[in-house]
Motif scaffolding. Structure first.
Motif, PDB file in Angstrom:
ATOM      1  N   SER A  75      15.243  79.525  20.074  1.00 35.16           N
ATOM      2  CA  SER A  75      14.771  78.178  19.741  1.00 35.16           C
ATOM      3  C   SER A  75      15.546  77.582  18.570  1.00 35.16           C
ATOM      4  N   THR A 130       6.227  72.307  21.954  1.00 35.82           N
ATOM      5  CA  THR A 130       7.045  73.378  22.518  1.00 35.82           C
ATOM      6  C   THR A 130       6.816  74.679  21.766  1.00 35.82           C
ATOM      7  N   LEU A 166      14.085  76.814  27.818  1.00 35.19           N
ATOM      8  CA  LEU A 166      13.855  77.967  26.938  1.00 35.19           C
ATOM      9  C   LEU A 166      12.470  78.569  27.152  1.00 35.19           C
ATOM     10  N   LEU A 191      14.368  72.405  25.920  1.00 38.38           N
ATOM     11  CA  LEU A 191      13.303  73.258  25.411  1.00 38.38           C
ATOM     12  C   LEU A 191      12.455  73.828  26.533  1.00 38.38           C
ATOM     13  N   PHE A 242       5.521  78.296  23.203  1.00 38.17           N
ATOM     14  CA  PHE A 242       6.152  79.583  22.939  1.00 38.17           C
ATOM     15  C   PHE A 242       5.133  80.577  22.370  1.00 38.17           C
TER      16      PHE A 242
END
Length: 196
Positions: free
Chosen positions: A93, A130, A78, A75, A134
């Protein structure tokens, strides 16, 4: 011959025991794996296993920590990718989460089937944090017109909706929805909710 320090040997043995726990769960399932299975797969005596872990539950907790660390690493990768396109961030995701759950020869599926009995709060917290990361990245370039103070609440709702929907779809023996259909619906759900 170079002597390996005790701490390194201990760390290597703990790692072997955790890997053996994963293998025992794959082979026997959560309900039927035993510390004897784990010790045998790790190539140690049960007594050696108990020097590092007090119970089967402790082995599972150590395994979940490894799974959480692996998930965190993926993650984080990402999050670090340079994109501020909401759809792209959400799609990557969701697809990463599906691939993560389907990987590893059935271990994740067996853990998911038993999530309610496991100490999964760290995994849920990681997913929520996470998602917040984002969303913060997205908001730096694309401020939400509607109440950005609710970001943490929305992140909580989204993370839990995605996780529990994936768990439900993956833990059923013959789900009525394909992974691709599920991914597309989750992506649309998140984007619609954020733009509402």
């Amino acid at each position: 011959m170079r002597k390996i320090p005790q701490q390194q040997r201990s760390k290597a043995l703990v790692s072997r025991l955790v890997e053996a726990t994963a293998q025992a769960i794959r082979e026997h399932g959560m309900d039927k794996f035993t510390t004897h299975h784990v010790a045998e797969l790790a190539g140690v005596s049960v007594g050696s296993l108990y020097q590092y872990f007090d119970s089967r539950e402790d082995l599972v907790e150590a395994l979940l920590q490894d799974v959480t660390d692996s998930l965190r690493q993926g993650l984080n990768t990402l999050v670090l990718e340079k994109t501020t396109e909401l759809r792209d961030m959400v799609e990557r995701s969701v697809r990463y989460g599906m691939a993560f759950l389907r990987a590893d020869d059935g271990l994740a599926v067996e853990l998911v089937r038993n999530w309610y009995r496991l100490p999964t709060q760290n995994v849920a917290r990681l997913l929520q944090d996470t998602l917040l990361d984002f969303m913060r990245m997205y908001l730096l370039k694309n401020p939400l017109g509607n109440n950005p103070q609710r970001l943490q609440i929305r992140s909580f709702v989204i993370a839990n909706s995605i996780v529990f929907t994936m768990i439900r779809a993956i833990s059923e023996p013959s789900p009525f929805i394909t992974d691709e259909e599920l991914a597309l619906e989750l992506i649309e759900m998140v984007i619609s909710y954020l733009n509402a």
